[in-house]
Motif scaffolding. Structure first.
Motif, PDB file in Angstrom:
ATOM      1  N   LYS A  33      30.174  33.840 141.291  1.00 29.73           N
ATOM      2  CA  LYS A  33      29.813  33.648 139.872  1.00 29.73           C
ATOM      3  C   LYS A  33      28.847  34.730 139.387  1.00 29.73           C
ATOM      4  O   LYS A  33      28.706  34.941 138.179  1.00 29.73           O
ATOM      5  N   TYR A  34      28.171  35.408 140.321  1.00 31.31           N
ATOM      6  CA  TYR A  34      27.324  36.557 139.965  1.00 31.31           C
ATOM      7  C   TYR A  34      28.106  37.864 140.101  1.00 31.31           C
ATOM      8  O   TYR A  34      27.899  38.809 139.336  1.00 31.31           O
ATOM      9  N   LEU A  35      28.993  37.896 141.081  1.00 28.49           N
ATOM     10  CA  LEU A  35      29.734  39.122 141.364  1.00 28.49           C
ATOM     11  C   LEU A  35      30.781  39.436 140.297  1.00 28.49           C
ATOM     12  O   LEU A  35      30.915  40.587 139.881  1.00 28.49           O
ATOM     13  N   ILE A  36      31.512  38.429 139.863  1.00 25.67           N
ATOM     14  CA  ILE A  36      32.607  38.680 138.914  1.00 25.67           C
ATOM     15  C   ILE A  36      32.106  39.308 137.620  1.00 25.67           C
ATOM     16  O   ILE A  36      32.667  40.319 137.163  1.00 25.67           O
ATOM     17  N   PRO A  37      31.028  38.782 136.985  1.00 21.69           N
ATOM     18  CA  PRO A  37      30.518  39.470 135.790  1.00 21.69           C
ATOM     19  C   PRO A  37      30.056  40.894 136.089  1.00 21.69           C
ATOM     20  O   PRO A  37      30.250  41.791 135.265  1.00 21.69           O
ATOM     21  N   ALA A  38      29.453  41.091 137.261  1.00 21.43           N
ATOM     22  CA  ALA A  38      28.986  42.434 137.630  1.00 21.43           C
ATOM     23  C   ALA A  38      30.156  43.407 137.712  1.00 21.43           C
ATOM     24  O   ALA A  38      30.094  44.529 137.196  1.00 21.43           O
ATOM     25  N   ILE A  39      31.234  42.983 138.359  1.00 13.86           N
ATOM     26  CA  ILE A  39      32.416  43.842 138.480  1.00 13.86           C
ATOM     27  C   ILE A  39      33.032  44.124 137.117  1.00 13.86           C
ATOM     28  O   ILE A  39      33.385  45.273 136.809  1.00 13.86           O
ATOM     29  N   LEU A  40      33.150  43.103 136.284  1.00 13.61           N
ATOM     30  CA  LEU A  40      33.815  43.273 134.989  1.00 13.61           C
ATOM     31  C   LEU A  40      33.026  44.194 134.059  1.00 13.61           C
ATOM     32  O   LEU A  40      33.596  45.084 133.415  1.00 13.61           O
ATOM     33  N   VAL A  41      31.720  43.980 133.980  1.00 12.65           N
ATOM     34  CA  VAL A  41      30.887  44.820 133.099  1.00 12.65           C
ATOM     35  C   VAL A  41      30.920  46.271 133.564  1.00 12.65           C
ATOM     36  O   VAL A  41      31.108  47.199 132.765  1.00 12.65           O
ATOM     37  N   THR A  42      30.744  46.469 134.865  1.00  9.25           N
ATOM     38  CA  THR A  42      30.752  47.834 135.407  1.00  9.25           C
ATOM     39  C   THR A  42      32.127  48.478 135.242  1.00  9.25           C
ATOM     40  O   THR A  42      32.233  49.655 134.880  1.00  9.25           O
ATOM     41  N   ALA A  43      33.174  47.713 135.485  1.00  9.06           N
ATOM     42  CA  ALA A  43      34.532  48.245 135.359  1.00  9.06           C
ATOM     43  C   ALA A  43      34.812  48.715 133.940  1.00  9.06           C
ATOM     44  O   ALA A  43      35.444  49.759 133.743  1.00  9.06           O
ATOM     45  N   LEU A  44      34.360  47.970 132.939  1.00  7.67           N
ATOM     46  CA  LEU A  44      34.582  48.366 131.544  1.00  7.67           C
ATOM     47  C   LEU A  44      33.966  49.741 131.266  1.00  7.67           C
ATOM     48  O   LEU A  44      34.584  50.586 130.611  1.00  7.67           O
ATOM     49  N   PHE A  45      32.754  49.956 131.770  1.00 10.59           N
ATOM     50  CA  PHE A  45      32.089  51.245 131.585  1.00 10.59           C
ATOM     51  C   PHE A  45      32.872  52.369 132.269  1.00 10.59           C
ATOM     52  O   PHE A  45      33.149  53.421 131.664  1.00 10.59           O
ATOM     53  N   PHE A  46      33.255  52.146 133.529  1.00 11.67           N
ATOM     54  CA  PHE A  46      33.925  53.205 134.286  1.00 11.67           C
ATOM     55  C   PHE A  46      35.359  53.440 133.810  1.00 11.67           C
ATOM     56  O   PHE A  46      35.840  54.580 133.843  1.00 11.67           O
ATOM     57  N   ILE A  47      36.034  52.404 133.373  1.00 10.80           N
ATOM     58  CA  ILE A  47      37.393  52.584 132.855  1.00 10.80           C
ATOM     59  C   ILE A  47      37.365  53.402 131.570  1.00 10.80           C
ATOM     60  O   ILE A  47      38.213  54.287 131.363  1.00 10.80           O
ATOM     61  N   ALA A  48      36.384  53.132 130.699  1.00 10.03           N
ATOM     62  CA  ALA A  48      36.254  53.922 129.469  1.00 10.03           C
ATOM     63  C   ALA A  48      35.976  55.383 129.808  1.00 10.03           C
ATOM     64  O   ALA A  48      36.590  56.301 129.228  1.00 10.03           O
TER      65      ALA A  48
END
Length: 236
Positions: A33-48
């Motif tokens: 529950k802590y990891l999933i938001p971390a991955i999603l937020v970081t992924a959005l930055f790196f994908i952009a």
């Protein structure tokens, strides 16, 4: 079969950490529950970031090793990379925290971070015309400065130790992606936009790009846990 190579690398990177997440003495899955938001937020930055750099041809992808499914200009395998690799790396960080009780680098963590910040920002500004070098070094330097001055984390010593371990599979995975052990690279780089220094086939900047990717995940992961612990303390 070779057109699924990048996809196989993603799945293989995730497979063991995912299975080991349910180990009863160190149940990593309980922190999802802590990891999933971390991955999603970081992924959005790196994908952009990735979308822009691919569009302007700072780097690109060899269709020979891709399934052919794209999101924008990015192959689906590249999107999955920002999920599978961070999961595996944060799992490694979590597991090492359980295996190594003492934080050996804690007394030196601020010195290490300060030295990195100084070197990264100076080099990033000096080589700023080289987009991969400049932005990677500046982004990492600024993020290290933010977390050291604003968040004041106590886990950076453990992060540096974990990242040293992570570099072992990093060189294997990134080596394959950049052309080691195969006929041509999965990911190609425009050497006009980097220093042109290769560790085998891996651009030097990838070490710091990888550090920023994993550090952002760890910082958000730890921040969400700390916030919940603080709220629980306030309620008690």
């Amino acid at each position: 079969m070779e057109k699924y190579l990048y996809l196989i690398i993603d799945i293989a990177s995730l497979a063991f950490p995912l299975l080991a997440s349910f180990y009863s003495k160190a149940p990593f899955y309980k922190t999802w529950k802590y990891l999933i938001p971390a991955i999603l937020v970081t992924a959005l930055f790196f994908i952009a970031w990735d979308e822009i750099f691919t569009h302007i041809r700072v780097w690109g992808f060899n269709q020979r090793y891709l399934s052919g499914i794209y999101v924008g200009v990015l192959p689906i395998e590249e999107i999955l990379f920002f999920i599978c690799i961070p999961y595996a790396c944060v799992f490694t960080y979590f597991a090492l925290n359980h295996l190594i009780e003492k934080d050996y680098l804690f007394p030196h963590q601020e010195l290490i971070s300060s030295a990195l910040i100084l070197v990264l920002l100076v080099m990033g500004m000096y080589y700023f015309e080289k987009l991969y070098t400049g932005l990677t070094f500046v982004f990492l330097g600024l993020f290290l400065a933010f977390q050291m001055l604003k968040l004041k984390p106590r886990y950076m010593g453990r992060f540096y130790v974990a990242y040293a371990f992570i570099l072992i599979p990093f060189f294997l995975v990134n080596g394959i992606l950049t052309g080691s052990f195969i006929e041509s690279e999965v990911v190609w780089y425009n050497d006009q936009e980097n220093l042109g220094i290769r560790m085998g086939t891996i651009p030097f900047e990838d070490v710091f790009y990888g550090m920023l990717l994993i550090l952002m995940n760890v910082v958000i992961y730890e921040y969400l846990q700390d916030r919940e612990r603080y709220r629980a303390l306030m309620r008690s």
